[in-house]
Write a protein that holds these residues in place. Sequence first.
Motif, mmCIF file in Angstrom:
data_model
loop_
_atom_site.group_PDB
_atom_site.id
_atom_site.type_symbol
_atom_site.label_atom_id
_atom_site.label_comp_id
_atom_site.label_asym_id
_atom_site.label_seq_id
_atom_site.Cartn_x
_atom_site.Cartn_y
_atom_site.Cartn_z
ATOM 1 N N TYR A 295 0.876 -1.163 0.000
ATOM 2 C CA TYR A 295 0.000 0.000 0.000
ATOM 3 C C TYR A 295 0.921 1.223 0.000
ATOM 4 O O TYR A 295 1.802 1.348 0.850
ATOM 5 N N ARG A 296 0.744 2.131 -0.962
ATOM 6 C CA ARG A 296 1.679 3.227 -1.181
ATOM 7 C C ARG A 296 1.953 4.057 0.075
ATOM 8 O O ARG A 296 3.064 4.526 0.287
ATOM 9 N N GLU B 148 4.942 3.021 2.092
ATOM 10 C CA GLU B 148 6.218 2.882 1.402
ATOM 11 C C GLU B 148 7.383 3.414 2.223
ATOM 12 O O GLU B 148 8.408 2.734 2.387
ATOM 13 N N LYS C 206 3.243 -1.018 -6.133
ATOM 14 C CA LYS C 206 2.700 -0.074 -5.151
ATOM 15 C C LYS C 206 1.279 0.273 -5.575
ATOM 16 O O LYS C 206 1.011 0.475 -6.758
ATOM 17 N N ASN C 207 0.357 0.330 -4.611
ATOM 18 C CA ASN C 207 -1.041 0.596 -4.933
ATOM 19 C C ASN C 207 -1.678 1.429 -3.822
ATOM 20 O O ASN C 207 -1.012 1.784 -2.854
ATOM 21 N N ASP C 208 -2.958 1.739 -3.978
ATOM 22 C CA ASP C 208 -3.650 2.613 -3.032
ATOM 23 C C ASP C 208 -4.741 1.928 -2.232
ATOM 24 O O ASP C 208 -5.607 2.592 -1.674
#
Length: 289
Positions: free
Chosen positions: A195-196, A199, A218-220
């Motif tokens: 999940y960004r 990071e 990477k994602n939201d």
Amino acid sequence: MDIRQLKYFLMIAEEGQITSAAKKLQMAQPPLSQQLKLLEEELGVKLVERGPRSIRLTDAGEILRRRAQQIVDLTDSTSREVSDFAKGLKGTLTIGTVSSSGATLLKDRLSEFHKTYTGIKFEIHEGNTFRVIELLQSGVIELGIVRTPFHNAGIGYKYAESEPMIAVMTPELDWSGGRDAIGIDELRERPLVIYRRFEQLIRETCQKSGFEPNLFCKNDDARTTLLWANAGLGIGIIPKSAFELANHSNLIYKEIDSPSLQTRVAAIWIKDRYMSSLARKFLESFSKE
């Protein structure tokens, strides 16, 4: 420009046609067209481009659509707030949540709260942390449920208990030999799906252990991390309670043994703003800390 005109405009924008918007509003087309024309004249800009079968919002129209939605939502929220005040502990509590907090929130906090205050209804808005804070600041919601870390300038907050991050994977990618926990150094060179918002935390924790993480995706949304992990594309890193979002029997997880990789769910609100009795009671039950 009034609330009624803004609601008319939002319906036109949603339908893409004045005719169908008029039907939804249960009014004739000419008066609706006239209201749109008056709105354009008052603002001094063209809000829509009229085509033979549909309309398209101009850039100015897009700006008004976003603002109009905020104004209408805030008006509705204010109306509920005043009404709820008159009703006491009855009414609607508006809450914004991030996806990774949903399982914990609905299973524990809201269920317990609902048992105590059965006359209360809920309105839930979902989005990432930035969206939840935006809704909070605009007054659309009264409380937000987010995860650390978040920027807390001007925001009050109350934490739930701390929880570890976990590594989720398919059995084929499990190297641990059946162990329930792994060290952070075991993630070296493994393709990570994250999940960004986590990071920086993950990167700094890995760097302290002497390596750069291999951030494959990477994602939201925690749900996206779970989907990619379920497909066997990499090792997902999520908060432990977010694993309850998974409906994939072939996923397993390992707690990451690292004091740095801890996160907490937090209830947040805007400081120095009126808070309803509903929200205050919910905060009381949110955490015993």
